[in-house]
Design a protein around this motif. Structure first.
Motif, short mmCIF file in Angstrom:
data_model
loop_
_atom_site.label_atom_id
_atom_site.label_comp_id
_atom_site.label_asym_id
_atom_site.label_seq_id
_atom_site.Cartn_x
_atom_site.Cartn_y
_atom_site.Cartn_z
N PHE A 1 -2.19 3.65 -7.18
CA PHE A 1 -2.12 2.93 -5.91
C PHE A 1 -1.16 3.61 -4.92
CE2 PHE A 1 -3.09 -0.63 -9.00
CZ PHE A 1 -4.45 -0.59 -8.77
N ASP B 1 -3.78 -3.80 -7.07
CA ASP B 1 -4.86 -3.42 -6.19
C ASP B 1 -5.11 -4.61 -5.26
OD1 ASP B 1 -7.11 -2.64 -4.88
OD2 ASP B 1 -8.39 -2.46 -6.64
N THR C 1 -2.95 -2.72 2.74
CA THR C 1 -1.90 -3.24 1.85
C THR C 1 -0.74 -3.81 2.67
OG1 THR C 1 -0.71 -1.15 1.76
CG2 THR C 1 -2.50 -1.46 0.16
#
Length: 554
Positions: free
Chosen positions: A224, A299, A309
């Protein structure tokens, strides 16, 4: 998102419990006034806090909203990670250093506030100047943690942050105003217990969410946004050490710490409280570290939060409430909100009491009205709580800019006030002239170093100052350098002034602060010193005429 009614009810119950505890402590404080002055009961709790209450109130004061939110944020940030988390170990170092070097000197003279030795060593006028950095720090701290609570409530409960800020501020002001340190200390016990239980309940749900990878794997692998352990590049080592020194030493010169030290029943107990608080503070950072690691291992596209994000949306500062909201069940997120509310209130009440105590006792009683009665000082203290609390509540709506101001004022306390306190306690040969020089030089050097968060560019470029994304970054440990320069300046200037006046190189008439020339003592100051001495065990054995003689020779 709809209003979270069960969560709102739970928060109301928590606030009611806190207020009830504060009112009960206020009643307990009233009973204790029979054996102590009203001022001492309000400021230092009659000097009879037991080890358990002292431990919990000291820890709760440091483990505030900025601590638990900030730790999770730094672990989550791709550019930082666990390697850049200073607070747990830094706060532990603060309490250990405080116990080793500062507890006994402060306790030995039965001081009431941290400003007492500063005014004793450098005079009342200089003490008033030295009051400015911690005053600003306490107000901005109060505002910034209320702002963080408002943002958290808006995420989890879908309630406007304005409402939560006002209710929290009114609750804190009310029980602190009525009970002083007693109310603050006993509510801190409830709040810290609630924090410990609530945060640890939330951790398993965040770690085991299906959208999150195993944090042991993501700690060192590129998943990530990269390993959440982080790293310290060689060019940033000096900056890292500077931040750690600031976190360790900068936390000592605060009234919130010494208020607990002076409230303990003995020096030995104060030292135990300080040592144990350091350990507990470090432990309290673990849940936030795990929550930050879970966020870095998630995620977010698999959650209702979606993409981009939190980091890409510039919402990293809200990562802890976001994890509670999107990685935990609703009832667990409410529990986590209670932990944040408890953390905020435990720090807010302490900052409010700290600033009002120093203003009422050191500024009003010692500078403005030296003959003020105990009741008058107590009412000035209560009025200042309302004024300062209202100012902090108003500033809370500025959110991030207030947090930046608090951080800068905290650095000023480290660079300016910490060396002054060290000289007042450990270098008795220092004087007002050294204090003035150290204050203004330290203050000036820190501002010349710049502050990126407030868009203040550095005027003074230290070695290693580099340009990153059109912003200058000081890699040199300039905060600690400024503190050391201020410390050396106080000592050198004090001795230089003594040499110049005592050798009559400068005429004694130029000694405007009466440091070296003899002047008749102020009768009101003599009376005040006698009143203090008569309730101080170490001095009450001395005859009254010897006390007069002692002070008349100053």
């Amino acid at each position: 998102m709809a209003l979270n009614v069960p969560g709102l009810i739970a928060v109301i119950i928590f606030y009611a419990m806190t207020l009830a505890t504060g009112l009960w402590a206020a009643w307990k404080a009233k009973k204790n006034e029979r054996n102590n002055t009203e001022t001492e009961v309000a400021i230092v709790g009659g000097r009879n806090l037991n080890l358990f209450v002292g431990l919990f109130t000291t820890t709760a004061t440091w483990v505030g909203g900025a601590y638990i939110n900030g730790t999770a944020e730094i672990v989550y940030l791709p550019s930082r990670g666990l390697a850049w988390v200073h607070a747990p170990l830094g706060f532990a170092a603060t309490f250990i250093i405080g116990a080793l070097f500062f507890v006994k000197p402060m306790r030995s003279k039965n001081y009431v506030t941290m400003m007492d030795p500063l005014q004793e060593a450098f005079g009342g006028m200089m003490g008033s100047f030295l009051f400015i950095p911690p005053l600003l720090g306490d107000i901005f701290w109060f505002a910034s943690i209320l702002a963080s609570l408002g943002a958290t409530v808006s995420v989890i409960l879908d309630v406007k942050g304005l409402l939560s800020i006002i209710i929290s501020a009114c609750t804190v002001i009310l029980y602190t105003l009525l009970g002083g340190l007693y109310s603050v200390a006993y509510t801190d016990v409830i709040q810290l217990l609630f924090m410990i239980v609530s945060l640890w309940i939330c951790v398993p749900f965040a770690l085991l969410n299906s959208a999150s990878e195993n944090i042991a794997y993501t700690a060192v692998h590129e998943v990530f946004q990269g390993p959440w352990l982080g790293n310290i590049q060689s060019k940033y080592i000096a900056r890292w050490l500077d931040d750690f020194a600031y976190m360790s030493l900068g936390g000592i010169a605060w009234q919130t710490y010494f208020q607990r030290v002076l409230a303990s029943s003995s020096s030995k107990q104060a030292m135990k409280t300080s040592y144990l608080s350091g350990i507990l503070c470090a432990i309290m950072g673990v849940p936030s570290i795990l929550i930050g690691a879970a966020a870095a291992s998630t995620d977010w596209n698999q959650t209702s939060y979606g993409l981009p994000t939190p980091n890409e949306r510039n919402e990293s500062s809200m990562i802890l409430p976001l994890v509670l909201q999107y990685l935990c069940p609703t009832y667990i997120s409410v529990v986590g909100l209670g932990a944040i509310a408890a953390a905020v209130m435990s720090s807010a009440d302490s900052s409010l009491l700290s600033a009002s105590s120093m203003f009422a006792y050191n500024i009003y009683k010692k500078m403005i009205r030296k003959r003020a009665s105990e009741r008058e000082v107590l009412w000035v203290m209560r009025l200042s709580m309302v004024v300062l609390g209202s100012a902090g509540t108003g500033l809370a709506f500025l959110s991030n800019s207030v947090y930046d101001l608090w951080f800068l004022s905290g650095e000023l306390v480290y660079a300016v006030l910490f060396p002054q306190l060290c000289c007042a306690l450990f270098v008795p040969s220092t004087n007002t002239y050294g204090s003035v020089a150290g204050f203004f030089l330290g203050f000036g050097l820190r501002l010349l170093g710049g502050e990126n968060s407030l868009k203040i560019p550095p005027t003074l470029h230290y070695p290693g100052c580099i340009l990153v994304d059109d912003v200058y970054v000081q890699l040199f440990p300039f905060k600690t350098f400024t503190m050391l320069v201020s410390l050396i300046t106080i000592i050198v200037t004090s001795h230089l002034a003594r040499f110049l006046f005592m050798k009559k190189i400068l005429p004694i008439e130029w000694d405007v602060r009466n440091v070296f020339r003899k002047v008749p003592p102020d009768p009101s100051e003599l009376e005040h010193e006698l009143q203090v001495s008569l309730r101080t065990p170490e001095v009450t054995d001395s005859p009254r005429d010897e006390i007069y003689q002692h002070f008349s020779q100053k």
